[in-house]
Structures are given as structure tokens and as C-alpha cells.
Design a protein around this motif. Structure first.
Motif, mmCIF file in Angstrom:
data_model
loop_
_atom_site.group_PDB
_atom_site.id
_atom_site.type_symbol
_atom_site.label_atom_id
_atom_site.label_comp_id
_atom_site.label_asym_id
_atom_site.label_seq_id
_atom_site.Cartn_x
_atom_site.Cartn_y
_atom_site.Cartn_z
ATOM 1 N N SER A 273 37.402 49.948 42.494
ATOM 2 C CA SER A 273 38.104 50.995 41.607
ATOM 3 C C SER A 273 38.263 50.573 40.116
ATOM 4 O O SER A 273 38.268 51.488 39.389
ATOM 5 N N GLY A 274 37.650 49.302 39.714
ATOM 6 C CA GLY A 274 37.973 48.996 38.242
ATOM 7 C C GLY A 274 39.163 49.023 37.558
ATOM 8 O O GLY A 274 39.208 48.712 36.595
ATOM 9 N N GLU A 275 40.334 48.941 38.455
ATOM 10 C CA GLU A 275 41.644 49.021 37.884
ATOM 11 C C GLU A 275 42.321 47.530 37.881
ATOM 12 O O GLU A 275 43.289 47.351 37.710
ATOM 13 N N PHE A 276 41.771 46.715 38.917
ATOM 14 C CA PHE A 276 42.014 45.335 39.255
ATOM 15 C C PHE A 276 41.534 44.262 38.588
ATOM 16 O O PHE A 276 40.152 44.269 38.565
ATOM 17 N N THR A 277 42.319 43.188 38.478
ATOM 18 C CA THR A 277 41.579 42.063 37.856
ATOM 19 C C THR A 277 41.979 40.886 38.976
ATOM 20 O O THR A 277 43.135 40.619 39.393
ATOM 21 N N LYS A 278 40.902 40.268 39.689
ATOM 22 C CA LYS A 278 41.072 39.152 40.603
ATOM 23 C C LYS A 278 41.530 37.799 40.145
ATOM 24 O O LYS A 278 41.048 37.411 39.143
ATOM 25 N N ILE A 279 42.603 37.474 40.299
ATOM 26 C CA ILE A 279 43.462 36.310 40.097
ATOM 27 C C ILE A 279 44.051 35.461 41.451
ATOM 28 O O ILE A 279 44.819 35.826 41.942
ATOM 29 N N GLY A 280 43.305 34.496 41.702
ATOM 30 C CA GLY A 280 43.470 33.740 42.998
ATOM 31 C C GLY A 280 43.248 34.443 44.148
ATOM 32 O O GLY A 280 42.083 35.362 44.293
ATOM 33 N N ASP A 281 44.174 34.699 45.010
ATOM 34 C CA ASP A 281 44.166 35.495 46.380
ATOM 35 C C ASP A 281 44.714 37.023 45.729
ATOM 36 O O ASP A 281 44.816 37.705 46.705
ATOM 37 N N ALA A 282 45.030 37.195 44.588
ATOM 38 C CA ALA A 282 45.467 38.716 44.190
ATOM 39 C C ALA A 282 44.594 39.420 43.324
ATOM 40 O O ALA A 282 43.760 38.834 42.399
ATOM 41 N N TYR A 283 44.841 40.752 43.512
ATOM 42 C CA TYR A 283 44.103 41.732 42.551
ATOM 43 C C TYR A 283 45.354 42.384 41.900
ATOM 44 O O TYR A 283 46.215 43.080 42.489
ATOM 45 N N ILE A 284 45.405 42.014 40.495
ATOM 46 C CA ILE A 284 46.305 42.518 39.568
ATOM 47 C C ILE A 284 45.933 43.785 39.001
ATOM 48 O O ILE A 284 44.694 43.847 38.359
#
Length: 228
Positions: free
Chosen positions: A189-200
Motif C-alpha cells: 500500500s505504501g502507507e506503512f513503515t515497518k517498525i519491529g513487528d508492527a506496520y505503522i
């Protein structure tokens, strides 16, 4: 039925009709905006207490005053009129306070029934369309290919100010195939940034939290705006 009991009954009927009218009006005015009603546990006692003060206690006072006035041996029309005036005044004051309670207390709309997924209050729908145009929750649960789903939705807004919105969808997938397909939609989607186990999700408005938590064959879609 004697004069005393007849007057007592008439006042009670009038009082009940007025209070019922207020409740009905409140429901009619808000039914299009608040779909799922609930009284949060921490306010149940306060809610019951206010209703008792606004309805039960004044009602008892009215009955007592009428009976006290009409027990007098020299009861006259002037005495009867005084009783009616006192009764009406008590009813009006009680109804006024009850009205303030119903129309000023924040109304909470809440559901955890997964069958209600995708159905939100009118105000939330308008807010999402204007402030969050690219909403990332799945359009339909059927497309996820999973029957192990839990869902929570909450909306709270006093007079549509300082609104609070929360949506939480947890999905446990039957196999890695369905899991990877759903996760790929988030990644592409290009809307999220992966940080650890989460997509913010990139914040588009103030006071907003948007993310997707990942786990073994599990995704949790979460959205929150405002604070309680």
C-alpha cells in the motif's frame, strides 16, 4: 376515586408522559448518529443515581405535598391550586435537570459483535471520508479467508466535539497462504513503515494512531483518534 387520589394519579401520569417524551425525543434525535448504545460500567452507578434524583425523588415529593395539602380539614380551592402549582413546579424542575442529563452527557456507541463489522455511526463515516480517505481496514471479512475474527468499535462524542473513535480488528489465519496475502496488501500500500513487528501508518491528522500488528498467522488492524 376521591379528589385526593384522582389529583395524585393525574400528576403522576403527566410526569411519566413528559419524562417518556424526553427519552423518546433523545433517541429519535440521535438514532442516525449513534448506532450501538451502551452505558460504560464506570458510569452505571452515576446514571442510576441521576435518574433517581431527577425522577423518583421529585415524584415522591409531589405526592407527599399533594396529600399533605389535601388532608387539611379546611381545604379550599386555593389550597388545591397551591398543591397543583407546587406539583407542576417540581415536575418542571425535574424534567429540566433530566433533560440536561440526557442531552449533555457524552453518548457512547460501542459494539464487539463481528457481524457489525463495517457499519459505523454517521459522524464517523463522514469523518473517515474527509480526514482519512485511504482507510486500510479490509472492505470485507470474506476476502480474508478466516473465520477466527474479533472486532471492537467505539465512538464517543459530546456534542460532536472532542470525538473519540476506536476500531480494532484481529484476524487469525488458517494457513500462511492467507496470512501472506493479507500482509502483502499492507506492504504494497505504501502507507506503512515497518517498525519491529508492527506496520505503522503515516499520520495524516493530529491525535491519530494507525497501525497493523503482526504475529504468527495473526494480524491486528487498529485505528484510534482522540482520547477518552
Amino acid at each position: 376515586m376521591n379528589k385526593k387520589n384522582r389529583l395524585w394519579l393525574i400528576c403522576l401520569v403527566i410526569y411519566a408522559v413528559i419524562c417518556a417524551g424526553i427519552m423518546a425525543l433523545n433517541i429519535i434525535m440521535t438514532r442516525g448518529h449513534y448506532i450501538y448504545y451502551s452505558v460504560s460500567n464506570d458510569k452505571v452507578i452515576a446514571f442510576v443515581g441521576v435518574i433517581a434524583v431527577c425522577v423518583a425523588i421529585p415524584c415522591i415529593i409531589v405526592v407527599w405535598l399533594i396529600r399533605a395539602y389535601l388532608k387539611k380539614e379546611n381545604s379550599t380551592k386555593k389550597t388545591m391550586y397551591s398543591a397543583i402549582i407546587v406539583s407542576i413546579t417540581s415536575i418542571v424542575l425535574s424534567v429540566f435537570v433530566t433533560t440536561i442529563w440526557f442531552f449533555s452527557e457524552p453518548i457512547q456507541s460501542y459494539t464487539n459483535n463481528v457481524k457489525n463489522y463495517g457499519v459505523v455511526d454517521y459522524d464517523v463515516e463522514q469523518f473517515i471520508e474527509k480526514a482519512v480517505p485511504d482507510f486500510y481496514f479490509p472492505e470485507s471479512l470474506d476476502e480474508l479467508g478466516s473465520e477466527t475474527v474479533s472486532y471492537k468499535y467505539q465512538y464517543k462524542s459530546p456534542f460532536n466535539k472532542h470525538r473519540y473513535i476506536m476500531m480494532d480488528l484481529k484476524v487469525e489465519f488458517p494457513s500462511s497462504k492467507e496470512y501472506n496475502e493479507a500482509l502483502k496488501l499492507i506492504q504494497d500500500s505504501g502507507e506503512f513503515t515497518k517498525i519491529g513487528d508492527a506496520y505503522i501508518r503515516k499520520m495524516s491528522i493530529d491525535d491519530e494512531k494507525s497501525y497493523v500488528l503482526t504475529g504468527p498467522l495473526t494480524l491486528e488492524y487498529y485505528y484510534e483518534y482522540g482520547s477518552l
